[in-house]
Design an enzyme around this catalytic site. Structure first.
Site, PDB file in Angstrom:
ATOM      1  N   TYR A  92      87.461 -36.866  -1.908  1.00 46.36           N
ATOM      2  CA  TYR A  92      87.687 -37.417  -3.295  1.00 46.36           C
ATOM      3  C   TYR A  92      87.768 -38.905  -2.956  1.00 46.36           C
ATOM      4  O   TYR A  92      88.771 -39.345  -2.618  1.00 46.36           O
ATOM      5  CB  TYR A  92      89.006 -36.781  -3.575  1.00 46.36           C
ATOM      6  N   HIS A  95      84.924 -27.459   2.205  1.00 48.54           N
ATOM      7  CA  HIS A  95      84.912 -27.589   0.970  1.00 48.54           C
ATOM      8  C   HIS A  95      83.686 -26.627   0.403  1.00 48.54           C
ATOM      9  O   HIS A  95      83.957 -26.326  -0.772  1.00 48.54           O
ATOM     10  CB  HIS A  95      84.424 -28.936   0.720  1.00 48.54           C
ATOM     11  N   SER A 126      91.198 -26.236 -11.123  1.00 52.29           N
ATOM     12  CA  SER A 126      91.054 -26.470 -12.570  1.00 52.29           C
ATOM     13  C   SER A 126      91.443 -25.110 -13.324  1.00 52.29           C
ATOM     14  O   SER A 126      90.727 -24.592 -14.105  1.00 52.29           O
ATOM     15  CB  SER A 126      89.640 -26.794 -12.671  1.00 52.29           C
ATOM     16  N   PRO A 127      92.692 -24.694 -13.034  1.00 54.79           N
ATOM     17  CA  PRO A 127      93.377 -23.729 -13.729  1.00 54.79           C
ATOM     18  C   PRO A 127      93.457 -23.874 -15.445  1.00 54.79           C
ATOM     19  O   PRO A 127      93.655 -22.953 -16.064  1.00 54.79           O
ATOM     20  CB  PRO A 127      94.940 -23.464 -13.087  1.00 54.79           C
ATOM     21  N   LEU A 128      93.036 -25.162 -15.727  1.00 57.26           N
ATOM     22  CA  LEU A 128      93.342 -25.564 -17.201  1.00 57.26           C
ATOM     23  C   LEU A 128      92.035 -25.682 -17.687  1.00 57.26           C
ATOM     24  O   LEU A 128      91.790 -26.252 -18.716  1.00 57.26           O
ATOM     25  CB  LEU A 128      94.294 -26.751 -17.442  1.00 57.26           C
ATOM     26  N   GLY A 129      90.955 -25.462 -16.857  1.00 61.84           N
ATOM     27  CA  GLY A 129      89.366 -25.499 -17.354  1.00 61.84           C
ATOM     28  C   GLY A 129      88.995 -26.991 -17.670  1.00 61.84           C
ATOM     29  O   GLY A 129      88.557 -27.323 -18.703  1.00 61.84           O
ATOM     30  N   GLY A 173      90.881 -29.374 -18.354  1.00 62.34           N
ATOM     31  CA  GLY A 173      91.573 -29.847 -19.477  1.00 62.34           C
ATOM     32  C   GLY A 173      91.249 -29.068 -20.698  1.00 62.34           C
ATOM     33  O   GLY A 173      92.122 -29.422 -21.712  1.00 62.34           O
ATOM     34  N   PHE A 174      90.167 -28.539 -20.841  1.00 66.60           N
ATOM     35  CA  PHE A 174      89.751 -27.762 -22.124  1.00 66.60           C
ATOM     36  C   PHE A 174      90.728 -26.676 -22.484  1.00 66.60           C
ATOM     37  O   PHE A 174      90.995 -26.806 -24.095  1.00 66.60           O
ATOM     38  CB  PHE A 174      88.438 -27.042 -21.918  1.00 66.60           C
TER      39      PHE A 174
END
Length: 325
Positions: free
Chosen positions: A56, A124, A203-206, A208-209
Site C-alpha cells: 500500500y 498477500h 472491503s466489507p462495505l463493497g 463503498g457501494f
C-alpha cells in the site's frame, strides 16, 4: 466491543483497514494528520485490530500506521502483508513469496511500523512460483524468532489453505466478503471452520457501494481504482444500484444506516468473522463501529441473503487471475 476469534488470536469484532488512507482511492495520502486522528479514535473506541500491507503506497501506509501507533503499539493486533513486492530481483509486478523475499519483507515492515514483532502476517497473494510449503516454512521460522506471532493468507484457494496449515497453523484468511461479494461461502468458509481458522473480510462495505453513496461514475475521481473496476462502471454500475437500494430499504426498517446494516449482516455470520472496514473519517469510523449494536430480524437477514449477485467481476482480468491460488 465484543470479540472474535482468529485461530489463536482474539480481536475486537470490527477492526480497521488503513489502506485507503494512503492508496487507491481518491484523496488518499492528502491528509495524513486526519488519518492518524482517525486511527487514534479507533483505538479509543476499542478497536484493537489494524490492517496494512507493504504494497500500500508501496510502503507509505505502513509508515503512516507506524507513526500513529507510537506509544500505543501494545494495545493493537497489528496485521500486515507481503508478496506483491519482490525483494529478490523478480520483475516489477511479479509476486514473490520466496523465503528470502519473505525475510526481507518482514525486516522492512518491522522498521516502517516501528515495532519488534508483527502480530498477524499475511501472504498477500499466492505466489505460483514458490511452493506454499516453502513460504509457510519461512513464516514458521519467523514465528520461532519472535518477529511474527501468527500467520495468515489473503485470497487463497482451499488446497493452499490446507497445505499451509499443515506446515504451521494459519490463524486467519483475509478475503473480500460482503453482501457485494459472497465468494468465500461456497468452499473457503467451510474449510476455515473445519480447521479453526478465522475469516477477516476486507472491503466489507463493497468498496463503498453498500453505503448507498455511490450512484454514478462521477462519485469518485479518475485516480480512484473504481474508475476501471467492472462493477463500478457502465451498465454494470446502473444495474447494481438495485443492491444498494435493497440495503437502504432494510436500513430504513431497522433505523440504521446502510453501512451499519451491511456490517451487521456480516457479524451475524459467526464469531469467527472479523471485518476490517476502512475509512479516513472519524464520523464514518464511529458509524461503522455502531453496527455492533444493530440487530437484524430473521426476515431482514433473509431479504439480504436473497440479494442477486452484482453485475461484473469484482476485479479486472489481471487481478482476478491472482485470486484463489
Amino acid at each position: 466491543m465484543r470479540s472474535a476469534q482468529l485461530g489463536g488470536l482474539t480481536v475486537a469484532r470490527i477492526g480497521l483497514g488503513v489502506m485507503g488512507m494512503s492508496a487507491f482511492y481518491s484523496g488518499a495520502g492528502e491528509d495524513d494528520a486526519a488519518s492518524i486522528r482517525t486511527i487514534h479514535r479507533a483505538l479509543d473506541l476499542g478497536v484493537d485490530h489494524v490492517d496494512t500491507a507493504e504494497a500500500y503506497g508501496p510502503f507509505t501506509n505502513e509508515e503512516l500506521l507506524g507513526r500513529a501507533l507510537r506509544g500505543r503499539r501494545d494495545a493493537v493486533v497489528l496485521a500486515t502483508k507481503f508478496g506483491f513486492v519482490s525483494h529478490t530481483g523478480r520483475p516489477e509486478g511479479a509476486l514473490d513469496s520466496s523465503p528470502a523475499s519473505v525475510r526481507a519483507a518482514v525486516e522492512g515492515s518491522l522498521r516502517r511500523l516501528g515495532t519488534d514483532r508483527i502480530d498477524l502476517l499475511y501472504q498477500h497473494r499466492v505466489d505460483p512460483a514458490t511452493p506454499i510449503e516453502d513460504t509457510a516454512g519461512a513464516l514458521a521460522e519467523l514465528v520461532a524468532q519472535g518477529k511474527v506471532r501468527h500467520i495468515g493468507l489473503s485470497e487463497p484457494g482451499v488446497e493452499t489453505i490446507r497445505r499451509a496449515h499443515a506446515v504451521h497453523p494459519v490463524a486467519a484468511v483475509q478475503s473480500e466478503y460482503s453482501l457485494w461479494t459472497r465468494d468465500p461461502e461456497a468452499e473457503v468458509l467451510p474449510v476455515l471452520r473445519e480447521l479453526g481458522i478465522g475469516l477477516v473480510p476486507y472491503s466489507p462495505l463493497g468498496h463503498g457501494f453498500l453505503t448507498g453513496t455511490i450512484r454514478s461514475e462521477s462519485d469518485y475521481g479518475p485516480d480512484d481504482w473504481r474508475a476501471t473496476n467492472p462493477r463500478f462502471t457502465g451498465e454494470n454500475l446502473r444495474s447494481n444500484l438495485v443492491i444498494a437500494d435493497r440495503v437502504q430499504a432494510v436500513a430504513a426498517d431497522v433505523g440504521a444506516t446502510p453501512a451499519q446494516v451491511a456490517l451487521a449482516w456480516l457479524l451475524s455470520r459467526g464469531d469467527d468473522i472479523a471485518p476490517i472496514p476502512g475509512t479516513r473519517r472519524i464520523d464514518r469510523l464511529e458509524e461503522n463501529l455502531a453496527a455492533e449494536d444493530v440487530t437484524l430480524a430473521p426476515e431482514q437477514v433473509a431479504a439480504l441473503d436473497t440479494l442477486a449477485p452484482p453485475a461484473g467481476t469484482r476485479h479486472d482480468e489481471a487481478q482476478m487471475r491472482l485470486l484463489g491460488g
